[in-house]
Design a protein around this motif. Structure first.
Motif, short mmCIF file in Angstrom:
data_model
loop_
_atom_site.label_atom_id
_atom_site.label_comp_id
_atom_site.label_asym_id
_atom_site.label_seq_id
_atom_site.Cartn_x
_atom_site.Cartn_y
_atom_site.Cartn_z
N ILE A 42 50.88 40.24 38.10
CA ILE A 42 49.71 41.11 37.93
C ILE A 42 48.68 40.34 37.13
N GLY A 43 47.43 40.49 37.49
CA GLY A 43 46.35 39.87 36.70
C GLY A 43 45.42 40.97 36.23
N ASN A 44 45.29 41.11 34.93
CA ASN A 44 44.43 42.16 34.37
C ASN A 44 43.07 41.55 34.03
N THR A 45 42.01 42.10 34.62
CA THR A 45 40.66 41.59 34.33
C THR A 45 40.18 42.04 32.94
N ASN A 46 40.84 43.09 32.42
CA ASN A 46 40.40 43.70 31.16
C ASN A 46 39.02 44.34 31.29
N VAL A 47 38.57 44.55 32.52
CA VAL A 47 37.28 45.21 32.75
C VAL A 47 37.60 46.68 33.02
N GLY B 86 33.65 48.30 49.22
CA GLY B 86 32.86 48.21 47.99
C GLY B 86 33.60 48.41 46.68
N VAL B 87 34.92 48.15 46.66
CA VAL B 87 35.64 48.37 45.41
C VAL B 87 36.06 47.06 44.72
N GLY B 88 35.54 45.94 45.23
CA GLY B 88 35.83 44.65 44.59
C GLY B 88 34.88 44.42 43.42
N CYS B 89 35.10 43.32 42.70
CA CYS B 89 34.14 42.87 41.68
C CYS B 89 34.40 41.38 41.45
N ASP B 90 33.45 40.71 40.81
CA ASP B 90 33.57 39.26 40.64
C ASP B 90 34.86 38.86 39.92
N GLU B 91 35.16 39.60 38.83
CA GLU B 91 36.33 39.23 38.02
C GLU B 91 37.62 39.33 38.86
#
Ligand code: PMV
Length: 301
Positions: free
Chosen positions: A165-170, A233-238
């Motif tokens: 798992i990778g947590n963006t912390n966003v 549309g649920v992605g983000c850069d992080e």
């Protein structure tokens, strides 16, 4: 003193599509929240957030469980202490885990005789009360454990692979992201509805790939699912950075887990690639957690 614990969850397939009754696959993972409970003079709730009595600001979920149970089976006081390895508000189901572990702890302390089905549905009613709306998936999977086909609630074979798992912390708000998809679907129904139904088909195909232990194809379809999540549309850069770094480091597949817009991604990984994937997630600004699927839902420890 009684200690109960409950696991976090990830979606291998199907978040957002499941809101429109498409299929999804959700797994309980070996990251847990533990709740200790014992009789006491007053109500005391202790966690990393502080020590309170019934307090809907600081401990809304546990306070709601305490209140509801007190109405059904009066008792004088309890001291509850919570320790959690599940990051809060990151799409891993931290609130569901604390709710079902607390219910299980009361169930054993007060000998309420609830079975797992009733723990899961009581847990769902608490999540709905606090959040306004909540899917039953988190509380169900955290209670039952294993790999579950949604909405059928059928247990599937667990993947014999690791999950990184990778947590963006966003921070991301599930409600806002669900509303964003609903709005796109409203404006472009002929475009968005087939995307959601294709996510459902990827999930159904995922069921037979799990059965056949074909993890290469499973990973490939997780990547397809990720493309479709980007499309709605649920992605983000992080998240994109963590997902692409994981794939470069050898992940069989990598995608968002949960609502997106921040929160976490999940990569399917063979043993030999775990270290490289974790390192690349870190280099890309995320917090890696190496885990796997657990059959152990809520339990007395
Ligand atoms: O971010 P989470 O773990 O709350 O997951 C949300 C999953 C959605 O499909 C986007 C919403 C839902 O209620 O099923």
């Amino acid at each position: 003193m009684i200690t109960c614990s409950a696991p976090a969850k990830v979606y291998l397939f199907g978040e957002h599509a499941v809101v429109y009754n498409e299929s999804a696959i959700c797994c309980a993972v070996n990251i847990r929240t533990r709740v200790n409970i014992e009789y006491s003079e007053n109500i005391v709730i202790n966690s990393s957030l502080g020590t309170t009595g019934i307090d809907y600001e600081i401990h809304p979920y546990v306070s709601a469980v305490v209140d509801k149970i007190r109405k059904k089976s009066p008792y004088r006081g309890v001291s509850i202490s919570i320790e959690s390895d599940i990051p809060v508000g990151s799409g891993l189901g931290s609130s569901a885990a604390v709710v079902v572990a607390t219910i299980c702890a009361f169930n054993n302390l007060l000998k309420l005789g609830m079975d797992k089905e009733s723990i899961a549905s009581f847990g769902h009613s608490i999540e709905k009360e606090i959040q306004g709306a909540a899917s039953a998936t988190d509380t169900y999977v955290s209670t039952m454990g294993g790999t579950v086909a949604i909405p059928a609630r059928r247990h599937l074979k667990n993947p014999l692979c690791n999950l990184v798992i990778g947590n963006t912390n966003v921070f991301s708000s599930t409600g806002q992201l669900v509303a964003k998809v609903a709005s796109l679907k409203n404006i472009y129904p002929e475009v968005i509805t087939p995307i959601l139904s294709t996510i459902g088909k990827a999930s159904l195909r995922g069921e037979s790939l799990l059965e056949n232990e074909d993890y290469r194809a499973l990973g490939e379809l997780m990547n397809v699912n990720q493309g479709l999540l980007e499309a709605i549309g649920v992605g983000c850069d992080e998240l994109s950075r963590l997902i692409h770094s994981s794939r470069t480091a050898g992940a069989l597949g990598a995608k968002i887990t949960g609502a997106g817009g921040g929160g976490c991604m999940v990569a399917l990984a063979e043993n030999e690639n775990i270290d490289a994937i974790s390192r690349e997630i870190k280099n890309a600004g995320g917090i890696p957690i190496v885990t796997g699927v657990t059959d152990s839902g809520v339990r007395v420890d």
